[in-house]
Design an enzyme around this catalytic site. Structure first.
Site, PDB file in Angstrom:
ATOM      1  N   LYS A 129       0.841  -1.207   0.000  1.00 19.40           N
ATOM      2  CA  LYS A 129       0.000   0.000   0.000  1.00 19.40           C
ATOM      3  C   LYS A 129       0.875   1.256   0.000  1.00 19.40           C
ATOM      4  CE  LYS A 129      -3.759  -2.547   2.072  1.00 19.40           C
ATOM      5  NZ  LYS A 129      -4.532  -2.979   3.239  1.00 19.40           N
ATOM      6  N   GLN A 174      -4.607  -2.078   9.630  1.00 20.47           N
ATOM      7  CA  GLN A 174      -4.529  -3.356   8.929  1.00 20.47           C
ATOM      8  C   GLN A 174      -5.095  -4.488   9.800  1.00 20.47           C
ATOM      9  OE1 GLN A 174      -3.289  -3.786   5.659  1.00 20.47           O
ATOM     10  NE2 GLN A 174      -4.107  -5.841   5.911  1.00 20.47           N
ATOM     11  N   ASP A 210     -11.210   2.400   4.040  1.00 24.67           N
ATOM     12  CA  ASP A 210     -11.625   1.003   3.838  1.00 24.67           C
ATOM     13  C   ASP A 210     -13.149   0.916   3.670  1.00 24.67           C
ATOM     14  OD1 ASP A 210      -9.431  -0.680   3.691  1.00 24.67           O
ATOM     15  OD2 ASP A 210      -9.274  -0.969   5.869  1.00 24.67           O
TER      16      ASP A 210
END
Ligand SMILES: NC(=O)c1ccc[n+]([C@@H]2O[C@H](COP(=O)([O-])OP(=O)(O)OC[C@H]3O[C@@H](n4cnc5c(N)ncnc54)[C@H](OP(=O)(O)O)[C@@H]3O)[C@@H](O)[C@H]2O)c1
Length: 297
Positions: free
Chosen positions: A52, A96, A119
């Site tokens: 990422k 994460q 997200d």
């Protein structure tokens, strides 16, 4: 001839368009910023956050990363989250998953400012998506929508069977595809581990999306003639390779490609799209927060 849907190519076109939007924001004094937070040292998670960060660098997003010790108390993670919520240079961030066992992931998600929740997992963003007013579409379902768009499949009135009902893939994708919208308007069936006669439900579908986490669960006998098959699964199976494993999807590619009109490979299908759509959400977050209008792909 079966079309092999090239996720790398679709993702790279999206990234090129995003780069232009990023430069527009940067010219206005607001380079988009994405932060990743990793609690603990799970090697797979480390690989994901590294990817990422690399993606950010490639398209011109300012990437920052915060490590939190795996045995730190929840309060320490919450302080990190509060700092990111307050940091005007961070337009979007994510924690994460998975988090260590002593951390309640739902509590983590609820602590994230929904305006920075790239997200798209915060209940406010889930609610907006269901209501047809999505702010951030979760990255994988959004990537699947973009792949379907690139494949030129007409979703209007089409039967779509999604195998898997997770909060990050199956459920949001079903909600997106039933919206009264150009990239929706499908009739969606969602299957899961308690579904009876799964094969009948996949065989009758115009589009099958597999998001199960079971290597090659879906084979060619379960796919109807001319169906479009999107394989979200990424599974490590033992193999005689340098690494000792290979990645396979939830779909048996070889037998399925005989019947299907189009199919995504693993790797090189949904994976690069998920990564591209995180960049998309970061640019969108920066645009909303700064009031600088940009064109999104
Ligand atoms: N390419 C990408 O970017 C990307 C992104 C996210 C996930 N993934 C991959 O996609 C796969 C799914 O991920 P996820 O997070 O959605 O998984 P998950 O949370 O484990 O959910 C799996 C779903 O599959 C259902 N299921 C399990 N076995 C089944 C069976 N035999 N028949 C029918 N349904 C079954 C489960 O049913 P129940 O609900 O009844 O348990 C559940 O709804 C994994 O391989 C993951 O690595 C890839």
């Amino acid at each position: 001839m079966t079309e092999i849907i090239d996720g790398n190519a679709v993702a790279s076109a999206i990234r090129a368009e995003l780069s232009e939007a990023i430069e527009t924001l940067a010219d206005a004094g607001h380079r988009p910023g994405l932060a990743t937070v990793l609690m603990g040292d799970d090697p797979a998670s480390q690989t994901y956050v590294n990817m990422k960060q690399r993606d950010c660098e490639e398209v011109g997003i300012e990437g920052t990363h915060v490590d939190v010790a795996g045995d730190a108390p929840a309060e320490e993670l919450f302080e990190t989250i509060d700092d990111l919520n307050d940091d005007p240079d961070v337009h979007g961030y994510l924690v994460q998953a998975p988090v260590p066992d002593h951390i309640d992931y739902q509590q983590v998600i609820r602590r994230i400012d929904p305006a920075k929740d790239v997200d798209g997992f915060h209940p406010e963003n889930v609610g907006r998506l269901v209501a047809g007013d999505a702010r951030f579409r979760p990255c994988t379902p959004h990537g699947v929508q973009k792949l379907l768009e690139a494949t030129d499949v007409s979703l209007e009135g089409a039967d779509v069977t999604i195998v898997g009902r997770s909060d990050i893939v199956g459920k949001p994708l079903a909600n997106l595809l039933i919206q009264k919208a150009d990239d929706g308007n499908a009739t969606v069936t969602v299957c899961h581990s308690r579904t009876e006669n799964l094969a009948a439900k996949t065989r009758s579908a115009d589009v099958v999306v597999a998001a199960v986490g079971v290597p090659e669960l879906i084979d060619g006998s379960m796919i109807g003639e001319d169906a479009v098959v999107i394989d979200v699964g990424v599974n490590r199976v033992d193999a005689d390779t340098e690494k000792g494993y290979e990645l396979v999807g939830d779909v048996d590619f070889e037998s399925t490609k005989e019947n299907a009109r189009a199919i995504t490979p693993v790797p090189g299908g949904v994976g690069p799209m998920t990564r591209a759509m995180l960049l998309y959400n970061t640019v969108k977050a920066a645009s909303i927060q700064t009031g600088v209008d940009v064109e999104l792909p």
